[in-house]
Design a protein around this motif. Structure first.
Motif, mmCIF file in Angstrom:
data_model
loop_
_atom_site.group_PDB
_atom_site.id
_atom_site.type_symbol
_atom_site.label_atom_id
_atom_site.label_comp_id
_atom_site.label_asym_id
_atom_site.label_seq_id
_atom_site.Cartn_x
_atom_site.Cartn_y
_atom_site.Cartn_z
ATOM 1 N N THR A 9 0.870 -1.574 -0.344
ATOM 2 C CA THR A 9 0.068 0.127 -0.247
ATOM 3 C C THR A 9 0.939 1.090 0.204
ATOM 4 N N SER A 64 -4.857 -1.230 10.707
ATOM 5 C CA SER A 64 -4.870 0.010 10.525
ATOM 6 C C SER A 64 -5.832 1.053 10.968
ATOM 7 N N ARG A 76 -6.386 -2.488 4.387
ATOM 8 C CA ARG A 76 -6.144 -4.388 3.462
ATOM 9 C C ARG A 76 -5.364 -4.540 5.258
ATOM 10 N N SER A 97 0.189 1.748 6.332
ATOM 11 C CA SER A 97 0.043 0.150 6.287
ATOM 12 C C SER A 97 0.899 -0.553 5.600
ATOM 13 N N ASP A 153 -6.022 1.932 5.639
ATOM 14 C CA ASP A 153 -5.762 0.993 5.090
ATOM 15 C C ASP A 153 -7.091 -0.530 4.751
ATOM 16 N N ARG A 166 0.250 4.760 -2.718
ATOM 17 C CA ARG A 166 0.525 5.337 -2.648
ATOM 18 C C ARG A 166 1.221 6.571 -3.222
#
Ligand code: GLN
Length: 452
Positions: free
Chosen positions: A79, A213, A209, A172, A207, A83
Motif C-alpha cells: 500500500t 490500520s 487491507r 499500512s 487502509d 500511494r
C-alpha cells in the motif's frame, strides 16, 4: 541526476540492492504526461525515492536482503508503494537492510553491508541502513524505511538524516514482509523535517487491507513541521526520560543531548524530568515478543511459496526440502530469532517468557500514558552511541541489541517517534529522539522542526 549519483558513489556505499534505471525514467516521463493531461499532482510529484527492500514492489526484485527470497518478484505493490506511485513519485530502486529487518548495522544483509557515507569504515545503522545511507549520500532525496524496534530512527541518527516512525497503524503494513506484526511500522526518511512530513503525508492513512490500520484522519504533520520551523516552542512541555539520561551512553552523545535540551529551553519549551520506571525492561521484553512473532511469520518461507528451493532431487522428502531450504536460505541472526521465538512460544514456557513479556509491554504503555499526562512529548538521545566500525558488534548479539535501547519502548507502546540530527560527536552525527502520544504525530514534527 540521482541515477548518475548512484552510478558514481554506490559502488562504495552499497545502499542499493537493485537500481531500476529504466523504471525510474519511465515513471518520470509518466509524471510529465499526467501533468500535461491536466492532472493536479501533489508536492512530491516527480521526486525520486528509494524503497527499503522489505516492501513489496510489483515486478521488481524484493528480497528483504535474504537469500531465501532471491529472485522473487512480487505480483503486487505494498500500500505505501501504491500511494507513492499515485503521488507521482519516482522509485529509483530497493535499498539494503539487515536480513528481514533483524539488526542494527546492515551487516546482516545476505548481500554484503552498506557503508556510512560519513565514514566508509563505519556502519550506517540498521536495519534500514541502505535507506538512510542513500539519503545521507545524496543518492536519493527521500526513502522509505520500516521500524520494528528502531530501524528507521537509529539509522537516521547515525547518518545525520531525519527518520520518523509513525503511530503504529498510521501507515499500512499491507505488502510489508512481516517481521513482528504487532510492532512493524513503515515510515519516511529524508534530510529535513519538512521533507519527512511531506512523505509521511503521502504514505499515511487508513487502509482496509491492513486489519490494524487506524480508521482516523492523518494528523496534519506538514502544518506542524511548518509551525515548528518558526522556532517558537512557548507553552510546550518537554519531558526528559530520567532512565535514559546517561547510563550506557557515550559521553559525546550525552554532551550533544544536553546542548539540545538547553536549546529547547531557549526556544521557550518548559523542560522537566519524567520517570518511566519500566523502560529498563523494554529491551528484554522486545527480544521475546519480536522473535516470537518472527518465528511464526517466517514459517511461510517453506520452499514452496517463494524464492529458494534446495534439495528437490526426487529423493528427499518434502520436509527435507523445507529444512534444507531454510538451512541454506536464512542467515545466522534470523535463525537465532526463530529459535528464541519458537522456544518462547512453546508449551510450558509460554507463560514464563511470552506471557511475561506481554505484561511488561502493558507496564511500558502505562509509563507512556502517565508521562503524557505531565508533558506533551518525551525526548532522549536516539541511540546510545554514534556509528561504530564495521565488525565491532557482530561477535556478541547483545552488543548489537543495545543500539535500540532508547527506541524500543515506543514500539512496544505504539506511539510515534522521530530522530532529528542534533549535532556531532567526534565528527559523527548524533540524533535527538522525540516521542509523542499515539496519533499525535504532528506534535513530534513541530518539536523536530524547531530543533533542526
Ligand atoms: N534492531 C532491532 C532488531 O534487530 C530493530 C529492528 C527493526 O526495527 N526492524 O530487531
Amino acid at each position: 541526476a540521482h541515477l548518475d549519483r548512484i552510478a558514481e558513489v554506490d559502488g562504495r556505499v552499497h545502499a542499493f540492492l537493485h537500481v531500476d534505471d529504466a523504471g525510474a525514467v519511465e515513471a518520470a516521463r509518466a509524471v510529465d504526461a499526467r501533468r500535461a493531461a491536466g492532472e493536479k499532482l501533489g508536492p512530491l510529484a516527480g521526486v525520486p525515492i528509494a524503497i527499503k527492500d522489505v516492501i513489496a514492489t510489483k515486478g521488481i526484485p524484493t528480497t528483504a536482503a535474504s537469500k531465501i527470497l532471491e529472485g522473487w518478484r512480487p505480483p503486487y505493490d505494498a500500500t505505501v508503494m501504491t500511494r507513492i506511485r499515485e503521488a507521482g513519485m519516482v522509485m529509483l530502486g530497493k535499498t539494503n537492510m539487515d536480513e528481514f529487518a533483524m539488526g542494527s548495522s546492515t551487516e546482516y544483509s545476505a548481500y554484503g553491508p552498506t557503508y556510512n557515507p560519513w565514514d566508509l569504515t563505519r556502519i550506517p545503522g540498521g536495519s534500514g541502513g541502505g535507506s538512510a545511507a542513500a539519503v545521507a549520500g545524496y543518492e536519493a532525496p527521500l526513502a522509505i524505511g520500516t521500524d520494528t524496534g528502531g530501524s528507521i530512527r537509529q539509522p537516521g541518527a547515525v547518518t545525520g538524516t531525519v527518520g520518523a516512525k509513525p503511530t503504529y497503524g498510521g501507515t499500512s503494513r499491507y505488502g510489508l514482509i512481516a517481521f513482528s506484526s504487532s510492532l512493524d511500522t513503515p515510515g519516511p526518511v529524508a534530510r529535513t523535517v519538512l521533507d519527512t512530513a511531506l512523505l509521511h503525508e503521502v504514505i499515511a492513512g487508513h487502509d482496509p487491507r491492513d486489519s490494524t490500520s487506524i480508521p482516523l484522519p492523518v494528523p496534519d504533520v506538514v502544518a506542524a513541521a511548518r509551525q515548528g520551523a518558526t522556532g517558537d516552542l512557548t507553552g510546550v512541555r518537554v519531558g526528559l526520560v530520567k532512565e535514559f539520561s546517561g547510563e550506557g551512553a557515550e559521553p559525546g552523545v550525552m554532551a550533544v543531548y544536553r546542548d539540545t535540551v538547553e536549546a529547547l529551553t531557549k526556544l521557550g519549551a518548559e523542560v522537566v524530568e519524567v520517570s518511566c520506571p519500566h523502560f529498563q525492561y523494554a529491551l528484554p521484553a522486545y527480544y521475546l515478543i519480536a522473535p516470537s512473532e518472527c518465528s511464526s511469520n517466517l514459517a511461510r518461507f517453506d520452499a514452496v511459496r517463494f524464492g529458494l528451493r534446495v534439495g528437490d532431487d526426487g529423493r528427499n522428502s518434502l520436509e527435507d526440502v523445507m529444512s534444507l531450504t531454510r538451512e541454506a536460505g536464512f542467515g545466522d541472526e534470523v535463525k537465532r530469532r526463530i529459535i528464541i521465538g519458537t522456544y518462547a512460544l512453546s508449551s510450558g514456557y509460554y507463560d514464563a517468557y511470552y506471557g511475561q513479556a506481554q505484561k511488561v509491554r502493558t507496564l511500558i504503555t502505562r509509563d507512556f500514558t502517565s508521562a503524557f499526562e505531565q508533558v506533551d512529548v518525551l525526548v532522549s538521545p536516539t541511540t546510545p552511541f554514534t556509528a561504530f566500525e564495521l565488525g565491532a558488534r557482530t561477535a556478541d548479539p547483545y552488543q548489537m541489541y543495545l543500539a535500540d535501547l532508547y527506541t524500543i519502548p515506543t514500539n512496544l507502546y505504539g506511539g510515534p517517534a522521530i530522530s532529528v540530527p542534533a549535532g556531532l560527536s567526534d565528527g559523527l552525527p548524533v540524533g535527538l529522539q522525540i516521542m509523542a502520544p499515539t496519533m499525535a504525530d504532528d506534535r513530534m514534527y513541530r518539536i523536530a522542526a524547531a530543533v533542526e
